[in-house]
Design a protein around this motif. Structure first.
Motif, PDB file in Angstrom:
ATOM      1  N   VAL A  56      43.137  33.924  42.100  1.00  0.00           N
ATOM      2  CA  VAL A  56      42.629  34.475  43.358  1.00  0.00           C
ATOM      3  C   VAL A  56      43.291  35.826  43.639  1.00  0.00           C
ATOM      4  CG1 VAL A  56      42.271  32.155  44.241  1.00  0.00           C
ATOM      5  CG2 VAL A  56      44.374  33.363  44.797  1.00  0.00           C
ATOM      6  N   ILE A  57      42.986  36.414  44.784  1.00  0.00           N
ATOM      7  CA  ILE A  57      43.620  37.682  45.140  1.00  0.00           C
ATOM      8  C   ILE A  57      45.025  37.403  45.664  1.00  0.00           C
ATOM      9  CG2 ILE A  57      43.484  39.713  46.616  1.00  0.00           C
ATOM     10  CD1 ILE A  57      40.480  39.340  46.700  1.00  0.00           C
ATOM     11  N   GLN A 111      50.556  46.189  47.178  1.00  0.00           N
ATOM     12  CA  GLN A 111      49.290  46.407  46.500  1.00  0.00           C
ATOM     13  C   GLN A 111      48.652  45.063  46.210  1.00  0.00           C
ATOM     14  OE1 GLN A 111      47.360  49.205  45.422  1.00  0.00           O
ATOM     15  NE2 GLN A 111      45.988  47.476  45.002  1.00  0.00           N
ATOM     16  N   ASP A 112      47.375  44.915  46.539  1.00  0.00           N
ATOM     17  CA  ASP A 112      46.674  43.691  46.201  1.00  0.00           C
ATOM     18  C   ASP A 112      46.554  43.577  44.687  1.00  0.00           C
ATOM     19  OD1 ASP A 112      46.430  43.162  48.835  1.00  0.00           O
ATOM     20  OD2 ASP A 112      44.237  43.213  48.914  1.00  0.00           O
ATOM     21  N   LEU A 163      44.254  41.740  41.876  1.00  0.00           N
ATOM     22  CA  LEU A 163      42.944  41.092  41.842  1.00  0.00           C
ATOM     23  C   LEU A 163      42.639  40.488  40.484  1.00  0.00           C
ATOM     24  CD1 LEU A 163      42.429  44.063  43.581  1.00  0.00           C
ATOM     25  CD2 LEU A 163      40.515  42.622  44.187  1.00  0.00           C
ATOM     26  N   THR A 165      45.345  46.678  38.920  1.00  0.00           N
ATOM     27  CA  THR A 165      45.769  47.587  39.977  1.00  0.00           C
ATOM     28  C   THR A 165      47.175  48.039  39.618  1.00  0.00           C
ATOM     29  OG1 THR A 165      46.561  45.732  41.282  1.00  0.00           O
ATOM     30  CG2 THR A 165      44.356  46.544  41.768  1.00  0.00           C
ATOM     31  N   ARG A 204      44.857  54.457  42.148  1.00  0.00           N
ATOM     32  CA  ARG A 204      45.258  53.149  42.616  1.00  0.00           C
ATOM     33  C   ARG A 204      44.756  52.100  41.644  1.00  0.00           C
ATOM     34  NH1 ARG A 204      44.596  51.931  48.437  1.00  0.00           N
ATOM     35  NH2 ARG A 204      46.280  50.637  47.715  1.00  0.00           N
ATOM     36  N   MET A 254      41.639  51.699  40.289  1.00  0.00           N
ATOM     37  CA  MET A 254      40.301  51.153  40.422  1.00  0.00           C
ATOM     38  C   MET A 254      39.272  52.237  40.265  1.00  0.00           C
ATOM     39  SD  MET A 254      39.112  52.261  43.493  1.00  0.00           S
ATOM     40  CE  MET A 254      37.823  51.042  43.532  1.00  0.00           C
ATOM     41  N   TYR A 271      38.479  34.716  52.528  1.00  0.00           N
ATOM     42  CA  TYR A 271      38.471  35.654  51.403  1.00  0.00           C
ATOM     43  C   TYR A 271      38.092  34.962  50.090  1.00  0.00           C
ATOM     44  CZ  TYR A 271      40.312  39.993  53.398  1.00  0.00           C
ATOM     45  OH  TYR A 271      40.470  41.173  54.083  1.00  0.00           O
ATOM     46  N   THR A 272      37.248  35.627  49.317  1.00  0.00           N
ATOM     47  CA  THR A 272      36.886  35.160  47.990  1.00  0.00           C
ATOM     48  C   THR A 272      37.844  35.785  46.970  1.00  0.00           C
ATOM     49  OG1 THR A 272      35.411  37.026  47.738  1.00  0.00           O
ATOM     50  CG2 THR A 272      34.448  34.978  48.555  1.00  0.00           C
ATOM     51  N   PRO A 273      37.974  35.259  45.758  1.00  0.00           N
ATOM     52  CA  PRO A 273      37.364  34.019  45.263  1.00  0.00           C
ATOM     53  C   PRO A 273      38.089  32.757  45.701  1.00  0.00           C
ATOM     54  CG  PRO A 273      38.583  35.097  43.512  1.00  0.00           C
ATOM     55  CD  PRO A 273      38.702  35.990  44.696  1.00  0.00           C
ATOM     56  N   TYR A 274      39.135  32.881  46.565  1.00  0.00           N
ATOM     57  CA  TYR A 274      39.809  31.655  46.994  1.00  0.00           C
ATOM     58  C   TYR A 274      38.821  30.697  47.667  1.00  0.00           C
ATOM     59  CZ  TYR A 274      43.039  28.372  48.993  1.00  0.00           C
ATOM     60  OH  TYR A 274      43.667  27.204  49.319  1.00  0.00           O
ATOM     61  N   PRO A 300      35.217  37.094  39.616  1.00  0.00           N
ATOM     62  CA  PRO A 300      35.085  37.888  38.392  1.00  0.00           C
ATOM     63  C   PRO A 300      34.989  37.019  37.144  1.00  0.00           C
ATOM     64  CG  PRO A 300      37.273  38.112  39.343  1.00  0.00           C
ATOM     65  CD  PRO A 300      36.471  37.339  40.318  1.00  0.00           C
ATOM     66  N   ASP A 307      32.293  40.306  41.904  1.00  0.00           N
ATOM     67  CA  ASP A 307      33.232  41.307  42.388  1.00  0.00           C
ATOM     68  C   ASP A 307      34.042  40.725  43.544  1.00  0.00           C
ATOM     69  OD1 ASP A 307      34.607  43.367  43.475  1.00  0.00           O
ATOM     70  OD2 ASP A 307      32.919  44.756  43.577  1.00  0.00           O
ATOM     71  N   PRO A 308      35.354  40.550  43.375  1.00  0.00           N
ATOM     72  CA  PRO A 308      36.149  39.930  44.440  1.00  0.00           C
ATOM     73  C   PRO A 308      36.213  40.770  45.716  1.00  0.00           C
ATOM     74  CG  PRO A 308      37.556  40.764  42.693  1.00  0.00           C
ATOM     75  CD  PRO A 308      36.152  40.889  42.200  1.00  0.00           C
ATOM     76  N   LEU A 309      35.952  42.069  45.594  1.00  0.00           N
ATOM     77  CA  LEU A 309      36.049  42.913  46.784  1.00  0.00           C
ATOM     78  C   LEU A 309      34.742  42.992  47.553  1.00  0.00           C
ATOM     79  CD1 LEU A 309      38.263  45.954  45.840  1.00  0.00           C
ATOM     80  CD2 LEU A 309      38.825  43.881  47.076  1.00  0.00           C
ATOM     81  N   GLN A 332      34.909  41.312  50.822  1.00  0.00           N
ATOM     82  CA  GLN A 332      35.673  41.980  51.883  1.00  0.00           C
ATOM     83  C   GLN A 332      34.866  43.091  52.535  1.00  0.00           C
ATOM     84  OE1 GLN A 332      39.700  42.997  50.817  1.00  0.00           O
ATOM     85  NE2 GLN A 332      39.867  41.214  49.487  1.00  0.00           N
ATOM     86  N   SER A 360      43.629  47.106  49.041  1.00  0.00           N
ATOM     87  CA  SER A 360      42.792  46.190  48.262  1.00  0.00           C
ATOM     88  C   SER A 360      42.413  46.767  46.913  1.00  0.00           C
ATOM     89  CB  SER A 360      41.518  45.896  49.023  1.00  0.00           C
ATOM     90  OG  SER A 360      40.678  47.031  48.982  1.00  0.00           O
ATOM     91  N   SER A 361      42.754  48.042  46.676  1.00  0.00           N
ATOM     92  CA  SER A 361      42.379  48.812  45.491  1.00  0.00           C
ATOM     93  C   SER A 361      41.066  49.530  45.699  1.00  0.00           C
ATOM     94  CB  SER A 361      42.322  47.982  44.204  1.00  0.00           C
ATOM     95  OG  SER A 361      41.070  47.362  44.052  1.00  0.00           O
TER      96      SER A 361
END
Lengths: 354, 559
Positions: free
Chosen positions: A141-142, A154-155, A157, A162, A326, A328, B155-158, B246, B251-253, B256, B318-319
């Motif tokens: 997960v994130i 920093q997240d 992913l 990242t 960053r 991405m 929040y995904t993918p959780y 993913p 896309d995990p973002l 969001q 979040s990138s």
């Protein structure tokens, strides 16, 4: 035990700059808060019902006052934005000579791997006075990698790399947290960053049990996963050779299914190598058939990182814009229009970075 | 409808108007559950929203008790704690903060304030309450039958692939309640456009109405995006489609972006109606026309528009691309400007006013203080370099509680006290009212101010356990929360009590201007005996007629 902290420790080059900005914001906010509190209370008391205050000549609007309190906050806001952006640029642009360490987040631990081979869990050893760049990904997960004393976060992913960097300025042990909620053990997914003198750090690297570096391990994996069968120098299958690829531009077909679609150049960075292993049909090198099978689901993230380290070691060096600042969306800056070379109109197939 | 047939009978109008207004038109349960009277529907909302507020508040108390010590001791497992803060977030956001002011005060007052007999679609209005209840009970079921541990942000993918809890059921509850919001918002927009009394031009609308207009536009444009996002989460959970995870090519973002595209404007869905309430209270208790009326109305619309352009400031770490980050950052600074205009103008309204410190005004003054702090700390989050450090720490928790609880909830409490005499026809105890306002203000600051410091020193949010060095600030926060709880319990006692022992309020107990104060308290089933004709602005406190009217009210000994 009953300490009352106001600031975290200041242990990186970012910390004093972020603190200065924070104090600047505090002063601006405090000035506004006290001004409002003063005027609200002053007017409320002075003009309380029944008081003998002068109430003649009441106005119910004032264009001058309104222009004033639109302009001043706007200018102040833009000023703060610029200051914040300047500090932020340094936060995301790593210097060229950083120590690179790979970090993988998973429920619920941080795994770090040094290029020289040392691995650690929920610990990170770094040298003082040298910039450190982390290349991070998640296995599930994130998550979010946070060192309060360095003012960096920093997240992390799944499916993406990242990066973040910092320059530790003080020897010591600093807390490491996961700040993106990730399930049951979220609050226990943390550990310590240990900042050491460079000589001690070298000794620590050598003293830890691992003797082979990441690149050497990657070379072994390169054979184990049969990559060398096609990409090796003596291979009979027509696959692009990988020597000198990393860091340089790679010509890709705009449309992998159509050899006539024209060519674009992309820089081979960590993201590109990873995608070439897991999603090989997405970005096919011009002049080659899309024959390679996907290794998605067959190679753990750690092994992908080792393979990248190996390919880096036989490459030409770090790309100038490795991951877009960053880490991405490399598509934005990295794709070069080569219409002149091919004479074909460039068609963006979109989504090549997904 | 039974209310109408009773209303048509002249004898019953007389009887009910002089005593219980719309409340006394009919006493049967059916007359409440099948009512199309916007005032009764508002009371249905008031009752159900109060229940959800108590539910969410109880969860908050448990969370705060857990955090009194660094180790887990109140909850048996981290999972229970994770479910508790999710219950708190889901109920407070979706079932209290978003619907409360529009559904209770908007429903009750909006038609009266524009001189209409009801909303444009009375039966749709009743339907929105049933939809709201269905969504609420659905979510309640999800939470008692296993709970959800994703946090209110899902929040995904959780949420789609990793959580083993009732994600789909809870999400569907929110999906359903979204329709209730949309129906109410559509009803308000149509009502404001088509049902205004003769002479009620756009620039004579009370700011409360403007606020609900701006809010309704955000709801109608934003809520469908949330609904789609929630459906995508359900689809991915059920069928393992690669939308967000993913591992399946998603896309995990993406989640969001979609989520905050609704949920940042949702902050303004919560706070704009609060601005409307505070504007009414400040002008009434300063007994002076609101300063800069057109700028106040314009600022509401500007916030509604800009609110849609800043969602990316939730994603600086979040990138997301740094260029996107810069644009979101600068826009976030700009959205502070219209909010600043509101605070400046409320302050300027007090100047040369005739200020009285009744309970609603105490709440409004508290609102100005807390919202100012909440708004200014928003600048810290718009500043990218500082946001990187404080993102997902207690600084964020403190900031949005200052805006939502210190802002929206103070406005809700102020509005409840301000219009209580209009809604019920009775006055509550001024002593207890003032005491509750003061207790809440003190308790609130003690609870949430330490959390700013806690966040800057580094304590992440949603932590079941934390390092020892953060304990002192957490103990302060928990102590404040218990004072805050007492502050909220007081009105739960003295307000219902006022129905029995409260003094009869009369038409206009505060000597306020506005159409709602010209009809009886409580209003008759059709609001006005005859449709009013509007001849002036919404806050003409300087007019001679108003002064005369007010003197007459005072002579009756009500103020």
């Amino acid at each position: 035990m009953w300490d009352f902290p106001l600031f975290p420790d200041s242990a990186s080059t970012h910390a004093p700059r972020v603190d200065a900005l924070y104090i600047g914001l505090l002063l601006v906010s405090a000035a506004f808060t006290f001004a409002f509190a003063f005027f609200v209370l002053f007017f409320a008391v002075k003009y309380r019902r029944g008081s003998r205050a002068d109430r003649s000549n009441i106005k119910d609007s004032s264009p001058i006052a309104e222009a004033f309190y639109i302009t001043v906050p706007t200018l102040l806001g833009i000023g703060l934005f610029v200051w914040g952006a300047i500090v932020y640029f340094d936060l995301i642009a790593p210097p060229g000579d950083s120590v690179e360490i790979y970090v993988i987040g998973k429920q619920w631990m941080w795994k770090a791997q040094h290029p020289e081979g040392s691995k650690e869990i929920n610990e990170l050893h770094v040298p003082v006075g040298k910039p450190v760049r982390l290349i991070m990904t998640s296995q599930d997960v994130i998550h979010s990698f946070f060192i309060p004393d360095f003012r960096v976060k920093q997240d992390v992913l799944p499916g993406r790399y990242t990066t973040m960097w910092f320059l530790p300025t003080k020897v010591g042990r600093y807390r490491l947290f996961c700040t993106e909620y990730c399930g049951t053990e979220h609050s226990r997914m943390g550990g310590w960053v240990t900042v050491m003198e460079p000589a001690e750090y070298e000794a620590w690297l050598e003293g830890s049990s691992e003797t082979t570096g990441m690149a050497a391990e990657g070379a072994a994996l390169f054979r184990q996963y049969h990559c060398s069968g096609c990409h090796g120098t003596n291979s009979t299958v027509k696959a692009p050779p990988l020597e000198g690829v990393y860091g340089g531009p790679v010509p890709l077909l705009n449309d992998p299914a159509d050899p006539q679609s024209g060519v674009k150049l992309i820089r081979a960075d960590e993201r590109y190598v990873r995608d070439s292993i897991l999603l090989p049909k997405n970005e096919v090198v011009a002049g080659y058939e899309p024959l390679m099978p996907s290794f998605a689901g067959q190679i753990p993230e750690e092994d992908v990182l080792k393979l990248i380290a190996y390919i880096k070691s036989i490459g030409r060096g770090r790309p100038t814009r490795a991951l877009d600042d960053r880490g991405m969306d490399p598509g934005e800056g990295a794709v070069t229009n080569v219409t002149e070379i091919t004479g074909m109109p460039q068609q963006d197939n979109g989504g090549n970075e997904r | 409808m039974s209310t109408e047939s009773r209303a048509d009978d002249p004898r019953s109008i007389e009887a009910s108007d002089s005593t219980r207004g719309y409340l006394g038109a009919d006493y049967s349960i059916k007359s409440w559950l099948l009512t199309t009277d916007h005032k009764r529907i508002a009371l249905l909302y008031l009752a159900s929203i109060t229940v959800f507020f108590i539910f969410g508040g109880a969860a908050a108390s448990l969370v705060r008790m857990e955090l009194m010590t660094p180790r887990g001791d109140v909850f048996n497992t981290p999972d229970d704690y994770n479910r508790a803060f999710t219950i708190h977030g889901v109920f407070m956001i979706f079932f209290f903060l978003i619907p409360s002011i529009p559904a209770v005060f908007g429903n009750f007052l909006l038609p009266i304030m524009i001189g209409a007999r009801d909303l444009a679609f009375p039966r749709l209005n009743l339907l929105s309450w049933y939809v709201y209840m269905a969504g609420g009970l659905f979510t309640m079921y999800a939470l008692v039958s296993g709970g959800v541990d994703t946090g209110w942000t899902f929040y995904t993918p959780y949420s789609t692939m990793f959580s083993n809890t009732q994600v789909i059921a809870a999400a569907m509850g929110i999906f359903i309640v979204g329709f209730s919001s949309i129906l109410t918002a559509l009803n308000f927009i149509v009502t404001i456009h088509t049902m205004r009394a003769p002479g009620m031009t756009w620039l004579r609308l009370p700011l409360f109405v403007w606020a609900h207009y701006a809010t309704s536009i955000i709801i109608v444009l934003g809520t469908p995006v949330l609904a789609i996002t929630i459906l995508l989460v359900a689809v991915e959970r059920l069928f393992q489609v690669g939308i967000f995870d993913p591992a399946y090519g998603g896309d995990p973002l993406l989640f969001q972006h979609l989520f905050w595209f609704y949920s940042h404007p949702a902050v303004y869905i919560m706070i704009l109606p609060g601005f409307g309430v505070i504007s009414e209270i400040v002008t009434a208790f300063a007994r002076k026309k609101i300063f800069g009326y057109t700028f106040m109305a314009g600022a509401l619309l500007a916030i509604a528009v800009l609110g849609f352009l800043v969602w990316g400031h939730h994603m600086f770490v979040s990138s997301q691309s740094m260029y996107a980050g810069m644009i979101f950052s600068v826009l976030s600074f700009l959205v502070a400007v219209p909010s600043g205009i509101k605070v400046f103008n409320w302050t300027a309204t007090l100047y040369k006013g005739s200020v009285s410190f009744k309970t609603p005004m105490l709440y409004a003054l508290g609102f100005i203080g807390l919202f100012t702090i909440g708004g200014l700390t928003g600048l810290f989050l718009a500043t990218m370099a500082v946001d990187v450090h404080v993102h997902d720490t207690y600084f964020i928790v403190a900031h949005f509680h200052y805006v939502m609880v210190g802002g929206m909830l103070m406005a809700y409490m102020g509005g409840l006290h301000f219009w209580w005499p209009k809604i019920t026809g009775r006055l509550y105890s001024e002593f207890w009212g003032a005491l509750s306002a003061l207790t809440i203000f003190i308790g609130f600051n003690l609870t949430f101010f330490p959390q700013f410091i806690l966040g800057y020193v580094g304590m992440p949010r949603r932590y079941y356990e934390y390092p020892q060095e953060y304990q002192v600030l957490n103990v302060m926060s928990t102590a404040g929360a218990s004072i805050l709880a007492v502050g909220y319990l007081m009105p739960l006692i003295y307000l219902p009590l006022s129905l029995v022992i409260g003094k009869v309020a009369g038409k206009n107990p505060w000597g306020a201007y506005g159409l709602e104060w010209q009809t009886s308290s409580p209003p008759s089933p059709h609001n006005f005996e005859e449709s009013p004709i509007v001849t002036g602005g919404p806050y003409d406190y300087e007019l001679q007629e108003f002064a005369d009217m007010h003197r007459a009210v005072q002579e009756h000994g009500i103020v």
